[in-house]
Scaffold this active site. Structure first.
Site, PDB file in Angstrom:
ATOM      1  N   ASP A 158       0.853  -1.193   0.000  1.00 39.83           N
ATOM      2  CA  ASP A 158       0.000   0.000   0.000  1.00 39.83           C
ATOM      3  C   ASP A 158       0.891   1.247   0.000  1.00 39.83           C
ATOM      4  OD1 ASP A 158      -2.369   1.470   0.216  1.00 39.83           O
ATOM      5  OD2 ASP A 158      -2.356   1.412   2.410  1.00 39.83           O
ATOM      6  N   SER A 210     -11.688   4.503   6.614  1.00 40.08           N
ATOM      7  CA  SER A 210     -11.899   4.441   8.068  1.00 40.08           C
ATOM      8  C   SER A 210     -12.669   5.685   8.504  1.00 40.08           C
ATOM      9  CB  SER A 210     -10.556   4.405   8.815  1.00 40.08           C
ATOM     10  OG  SER A 210      -9.944   3.146   8.678  1.00 40.08           O
ATOM     11  N   HIS A 217      -7.004  10.041   4.758  1.00 41.12           N
ATOM     12  CA  HIS A 217      -6.417   8.971   5.551  1.00 41.12           C
ATOM     13  C   HIS A 217      -6.512   9.332   7.027  1.00 41.12           C
ATOM     14  CE1 HIS A 217      -4.142   8.374   1.652  1.00 41.12           C
ATOM     15  NE2 HIS A 217      -4.753   7.226   1.839  1.00 41.12           N
TER      16      HIS A 217
END
Length: 282
Positions: free
Chosen positions: A82, A209, A178
């Site tokens: 990632d 998230s 993020h």
């Protein structure tokens, strides 16, 4: 089964209108939790590590760990780098046994991003390894990469970028970030549909998230084929460890809080897989 690449996984998701959950792991417990969740739900799964994670544990260690756990599973497991930060790191990951890589040149201008991405994508293609890239800037902080979430991906640029680089999947910016969100994220979901119409390769949602279930589902419905979850897994893991110590501060066996952490992460991963719609798709 042995590790598989993300190619078939994501193309199947694109065709059938769901997304593969991609979950960042930091250690053995998280790897076990993610694979157990996939096994229980019969879901394909991608396990990811960032540059700071592999700096902490090395690509060789994570590749060996994930391969060993995947071998025992009956569902397809892909190991993905990632936010690969350099050509060299992407090559190290492939050499170590990663079955998918991302090169993140989003901090560069359009032409520089294309040049770096194409360099990695060309080698990856020759080795039959899928390559993901990022266009536009997903805000927040991922390792040492920090960005403002104000540069959403231009659909026309996305088309040109995908065609010129030859990547197999593309992370696009639509207002996500993020890490956890300070306020309520406002997503440009219409942009997902616009990009999907112009770009053939599967699209990737970073910074999931903290998004609501409805926001994730809406993005998937409009064409996102892979959804990344990292921060909330770390959060669930750490909370479970803290709770173990709160119940008994004299706990000294790492297996005791490791088991609690596995359970917490597994539950969260299963929940997110259902939101992505990949349960039962293995």
């Amino acid at each position: 089964m042995p590790l598989v690449t993300s190619k078939e996984m994501l193309l199947k998701a694109q065709k059938e209108g769901y997304a593969v959950g991609a979950f960042n792991a930091e250690n053995m417990e998280m790897v076990k939790a993610i694979i157990e969740a996939a096994e229980e739900l019969k879901a394909p799964v991608m396990i990811q590590t960032t540059p700071s994670t592999v700096k902490y544990g090395t690509v060789e260690t994570y590749a060996a760990l994930v391969a060993a756990e995947a071998k025992k599973a009956s569902v397809p497991v892909c190991l993905h780098l990632d936010h690969g930060s350099s050509f060299e790191l992407a090559m190290q990951a492939i050499h170590a046994g990663y079955t998918s890589v991302m090169i993140d040149g989003s901090k560069f201008d359009f032409e520089e991003n294309i040049a770096l991405t194409k360099k990695v994508a060309d080698v990856a293609r020759a080795l039959d390894i899928p390559c993901e890239a990022e266009l536009g800037k997903v805000g927040g902080k991922e390792d040492d990469l920090e960005a403002e979430a104000d540069t959403n991906t231009d659909p026309q640029e996305a088309k040109e970028f995908a065609e010129r680089t030859g990547v197999t999947s593309l992370a696009v910016a639509i207002g996500t970030a993020h890490g956890f969100y300070a306020g309520t994220p406002v997503l440009d979901t219409e942009r997902v549909s616009e990009i999907r119409q112009m770009v053939e390769v599967p699209l990737v949602l970073h910074g999931a998230s903290g998004l609501s279930d409805d926001q994730v589902r809406e993005c998937v419905k409009r064409g996102m084929c892979k959804v990344n979850f990292a921060t909330e897994l770390r959060d669930a893991y750490s909370k479970a460890v803290k709770e173990t110590f709160a119940e008994n501060e004299n706990t000294i066996d790492p297996k005791a809080y490791g088991k609690a952490a596995i359970k917490a992460v597994k539950e969260l991963v299963m929940y997110r897989m259902k939101v992505c719609g990949c349960d039962g798709k293995a």
